[in-house]
Design a protein around this motif. Structure first.
Motif, PDB file in Angstrom:
ATOM      1  N   GLU A 160      -5.600   4.708   9.921  1.00  0.00           N
ATOM      2  CA  GLU A 160      -4.926   3.922   8.884  1.00  0.00           C
ATOM      3  C   GLU A 160      -3.902   4.850   8.217  1.00  0.00           C
ATOM      4  O   GLU A 160      -4.282   5.777   7.522  1.00  0.00           O
ATOM      5  CB  GLU A 160      -5.974   3.450   7.854  1.00  0.00           C
ATOM      6  CG  GLU A 160      -5.478   2.445   6.847  1.00  0.00           C
ATOM      7  CD  GLU A 160      -6.511   2.146   5.755  1.00  0.00           C
ATOM      8  OE1 GLU A 160      -6.212   1.328   4.884  1.00  0.00           O
ATOM      9  OE2 GLU A 160      -7.596   2.743   5.755  1.00  0.00           O
ATOM     10  N   GLU A 217      -6.116  -0.822  -6.760  1.00  0.00           N
ATOM     11  CA  GLU A 217      -7.226  -0.297  -5.962  1.00  0.00           C
ATOM     12  C   GLU A 217      -6.742   0.974  -5.266  1.00  0.00           C
ATOM     13  O   GLU A 217      -5.609   1.030  -4.799  1.00  0.00           O
ATOM     14  CB  GLU A 217      -7.610  -1.338  -4.899  1.00  0.00           C
ATOM     15  CG  GLU A 217      -9.000  -1.184  -4.348  1.00  0.00           C
ATOM     16  CD  GLU A 217      -9.245  -2.110  -3.169  1.00  0.00           C
ATOM     17  OE1 GLU A 217     -10.096  -1.753  -2.335  1.00  0.00           O
ATOM     18  OE2 GLU A 217      -8.604  -3.165  -3.066  1.00  0.00           O
ATOM     19  N   VAL A 218      -7.580   1.997  -5.218  1.00  0.00           N
ATOM     20  CA  VAL A 218      -7.243   3.253  -4.536  1.00  0.00           C
ATOM     21  C   VAL A 218      -8.393   3.567  -3.591  1.00  0.00           C
ATOM     22  O   VAL A 218      -9.559   3.417  -3.963  1.00  0.00           O
ATOM     23  CB  VAL A 218      -7.066   4.407  -5.560  1.00  0.00           C
ATOM     24  CG1 VAL A 218      -6.813   5.728  -4.840  1.00  0.00           C
ATOM     25  CG2 VAL A 218      -5.926   4.116  -6.524  1.00  0.00           C
ATOM     26  N   TRP A 219      -8.063   3.979  -2.358  1.00  0.00           N
ATOM     27  CA  TRP A 219      -9.140   4.294  -1.417  1.00  0.00           C
ATOM     28  C   TRP A 219      -8.729   5.412  -0.465  1.00  0.00           C
ATOM     29  O   TRP A 219      -7.549   5.744  -0.355  1.00  0.00           O
ATOM     30  CB  TRP A 219      -9.569   3.049  -0.646  1.00  0.00           C
ATOM     31  CG  TRP A 219      -8.550   2.475   0.285  1.00  0.00           C
ATOM     32  CD1 TRP A 219      -8.420   2.729   1.617  1.00  0.00           C
ATOM     33  CD2 TRP A 219      -7.512   1.530  -0.042  1.00  0.00           C
ATOM     34  NE1 TRP A 219      -7.374   2.016   2.137  1.00  0.00           N
ATOM     35  CE2 TRP A 219      -6.795   1.262   1.154  1.00  0.00           C
ATOM     36  CE3 TRP A 219      -7.130   0.872  -1.225  1.00  0.00           C
ATOM     37  CZ2 TRP A 219      -5.718   0.385   1.198  1.00  0.00           C
ATOM     38  CZ3 TRP A 219      -6.043   0.003  -1.171  1.00  0.00           C
ATOM     39  CH2 TRP A 219      -5.369  -0.240   0.021  1.00  0.00           C
ATOM     40  N   LYS A 220      -9.738   5.970   0.194  1.00  0.00           N
ATOM     41  CA  LYS A 220      -9.472   6.963   1.231  1.00  0.00           C
ATOM     42  C   LYS A 220      -9.206   6.221   2.520  1.00  0.00           C
ATOM     43  O   LYS A 220     -10.056   5.436   2.960  1.00  0.00           O
ATOM     44  CB  LYS A 220     -10.700   7.868   1.416  1.00  0.00           C
ATOM     45  CG  LYS A 220     -10.862   8.868   0.312  1.00  0.00           C
ATOM     46  CD  LYS A 220     -11.989   9.846   0.610  1.00  0.00           C
ATOM     47  CE  LYS A 220     -12.083  10.822  -0.546  1.00  0.00           C
ATOM     48  NZ  LYS A 220     -13.237  11.696  -0.480  1.00  0.00           N
ATOM     49  N   PRO A 221      -8.042   6.438   3.131  1.00  0.00           N
ATOM     50  CA  PRO A 221      -7.747   5.681   4.350  1.00  0.00           C
ATOM     51  C   PRO A 221      -8.694   6.050   5.487  1.00  0.00           C
ATOM     52  O   PRO A 221      -9.119   7.197   5.603  1.00  0.00           O
ATOM     53  CB  PRO A 221      -6.305   6.083   4.686  1.00  0.00           C
ATOM     54  CG  PRO A 221      -6.074   7.358   3.964  1.00  0.00           C
ATOM     55  CD  PRO A 221      -6.973   7.369   2.776  1.00  0.00           C
ATOM     56  N   LYS A 222      -9.024   5.037   6.279  1.00  0.00           N
ATOM     57  CA  LYS A 222      -9.863   5.279   7.464  1.00  0.00           C
ATOM     58  C   LYS A 222      -9.025   5.969   8.520  1.00  0.00           C
ATOM     59  O   LYS A 222      -7.799   5.964   8.460  1.00  0.00           O
ATOM     60  CB  LYS A 222     -10.376   3.942   8.021  1.00  0.00           C
ATOM     61  CG  LYS A 222     -11.328   3.225   7.103  1.00  0.00           C
ATOM     62  CD  LYS A 222     -11.887   1.996   7.817  1.00  0.00           C
ATOM     63  CE  LYS A 222     -12.532   1.058   6.815  1.00  0.00           C
ATOM     64  NZ  LYS A 222     -11.544   0.223   6.091  1.00  0.00           N
ATOM     65  N   VAL A 251       0.847  -1.195   0.000  1.00  0.00           N
ATOM     66  CA  VAL A 251       0.000   0.000   0.000  1.00  0.00           C
ATOM     67  C   VAL A 251       0.883   1.246   0.000  1.00  0.00           C
ATOM     68  O   VAL A 251       1.762   1.383   0.838  1.00  0.00           O
ATOM     69  CB  VAL A 251      -0.962  -0.002   1.202  1.00  0.00           C
ATOM     70  CG1 VAL A 251      -1.816   1.267   1.204  1.00  0.00           C
ATOM     71  CG2 VAL A 251      -1.848  -1.235   1.161  1.00  0.00           C
ATOM     72  N   LEU A 302      -5.355   9.948  -0.252  1.00  0.00           N
ATOM     73  CA  LEU A 302      -5.623   8.653  -0.865  1.00  0.00           C
ATOM     74  C   LEU A 302      -4.465   7.692  -0.611  1.00  0.00           C
ATOM     75  O   LEU A 302      -3.328   8.118  -0.398  1.00  0.00           O
ATOM     76  CB  LEU A 302      -5.797   8.792  -2.383  1.00  0.00           C
ATOM     77  CG  LEU A 302      -7.029   9.516  -2.906  1.00  0.00           C
ATOM     78  CD1 LEU A 302      -6.956   9.635  -4.418  1.00  0.00           C
ATOM     79  CD2 LEU A 302      -8.314   8.798  -2.500  1.00  0.00           C
ATOM     80  N   THR A 360      -1.150   6.086  -8.521  1.00  0.00           N
ATOM     81  CA  THR A 360      -2.559   5.773  -8.791  1.00  0.00           C
ATOM     82  C   THR A 360      -2.752   5.244 -10.218  1.00  0.00           C
ATOM     83  O   THR A 360      -3.734   4.559 -10.499  1.00  0.00           O
ATOM     84  CB  THR A 360      -3.448   7.015  -8.559  1.00  0.00           C
ATOM     85  OG1 THR A 360      -2.871   8.133  -9.239  1.00  0.00           O
ATOM     86  CG2 THR A 360      -3.561   7.353  -7.078  1.00  0.00           C
ATOM     87  N   GLY A 389      -3.217   3.487  -2.058  1.00  0.00           N
ATOM     88  CA  GLY A 389      -3.583   2.486  -3.051  1.00  0.00           C
ATOM     89  C   GLY A 389      -2.637   1.311  -3.045  1.00  0.00           C
ATOM     90  O   GLY A 389      -1.489   1.420  -2.609  1.00  0.00           O
ATOM     91  N   GLU A 390      -3.150   0.198  -3.522  1.00  0.00           N
ATOM     92  CA  GLU A 390      -2.339  -1.010  -3.578  1.00  0.00           C
ATOM     93  C   GLU A 390      -1.662  -1.110  -4.939  1.00  0.00           C
ATOM     94  O   GLU A 390      -2.321  -1.027  -5.977  1.00  0.00           O
ATOM     95  CB  GLU A 390      -3.204  -2.244  -3.341  1.00  0.00           C
ATOM     96  CG  GLU A 390      -2.375  -3.495  -3.231  1.00  0.00           C
ATOM     97  CD  GLU A 390      -3.218  -4.697  -2.840  1.00  0.00           C
ATOM     98  OE1 GLU A 390      -3.073  -5.165  -1.705  1.00  0.00           O
ATOM     99  OE2 GLU A 390      -4.030  -5.136  -3.667  1.00  0.00           O
TER     100      GLU A 390
END
Ligand code: NI
Length: 168
Positions: free
Chosen positions: A163, A155-160, A94, A103, A150, A105-106
């Protein structure tokens, strides 16, 4: 010494192929010094010149041993870096980027790479990197070709909240 401003997407400098470093003069040394200071202040583990708005092929990385958090960090400065060999093994991890705030992403990267380039004085250097350090090198060198993680991420996401990932 001066802190530089880190630019974010969609700044076009992040999409340009950066120019080779040809003059290892005082101005170049100052750029490297300022990049190191900016990297530490961010804080981050790696920074490429396009991220501070300078379209030149130079990266700075400061990273400790991933197995030993107490180990001193090591600083790498490479101008005109090139991957001369890479492991067959690829690994997912990640990533975050100082130029893409908010953001993560993996991304699949080579587990190990050997990188050659020049130090800040223009002398040839070679670095053998594995694991997370190899990932940072690949992430930074992508910046020199206008590539952002990216683009490669599966996969790209907003970290919690809570995190957190080191950014470069
Ligand atoms: Ni980055």
């Amino acid at each position: 010494m001066a802190l530089m401003t880190i630019v974010n997407l969609p700044d076009p400098v992040l999409r340009r192929k950066a120019h080779k470093v040809t003059d290892f003069d005082r101005d170049f040394e100052q750029l490297v010094t300022d990049m190191i200071e900016t990297l530490r202040a961010a804080p981050g583990v790696g920074l490429a010149a396009p991220q501070v708005g300078v379209s030149k092929r130079v990266i700075v990385i400061e990273y400790g041993d991933e197995e030993d958090e107490e180990a001193p960090k090591k600083l790498y400065v490479l101008a005109n870096p090139e991957i001369v060999s890479a492991s067959e093994q690829v690994v997912k991890g990640v990533e975050a980027c100082l130029s893409v705030p908010g953001l993560v992403g993996e991304v699949e990267r080579y587990y190990g790479v050997t990188v050659k380039g020049m130090n800040r004085k223009g002398k040839p250097v070679k670095v053998k990197a594995q694991g997370w350090l190899a990932r940072i090198f690949q992430h930074e060198m992508d910046h020199l070709d206008g590539i952002v993680y990216t683009d490669r991420a599966t996969e790209v996401w907003k970290p919690k909240e809570g995190e957190e990932y080191a950014a470069d």
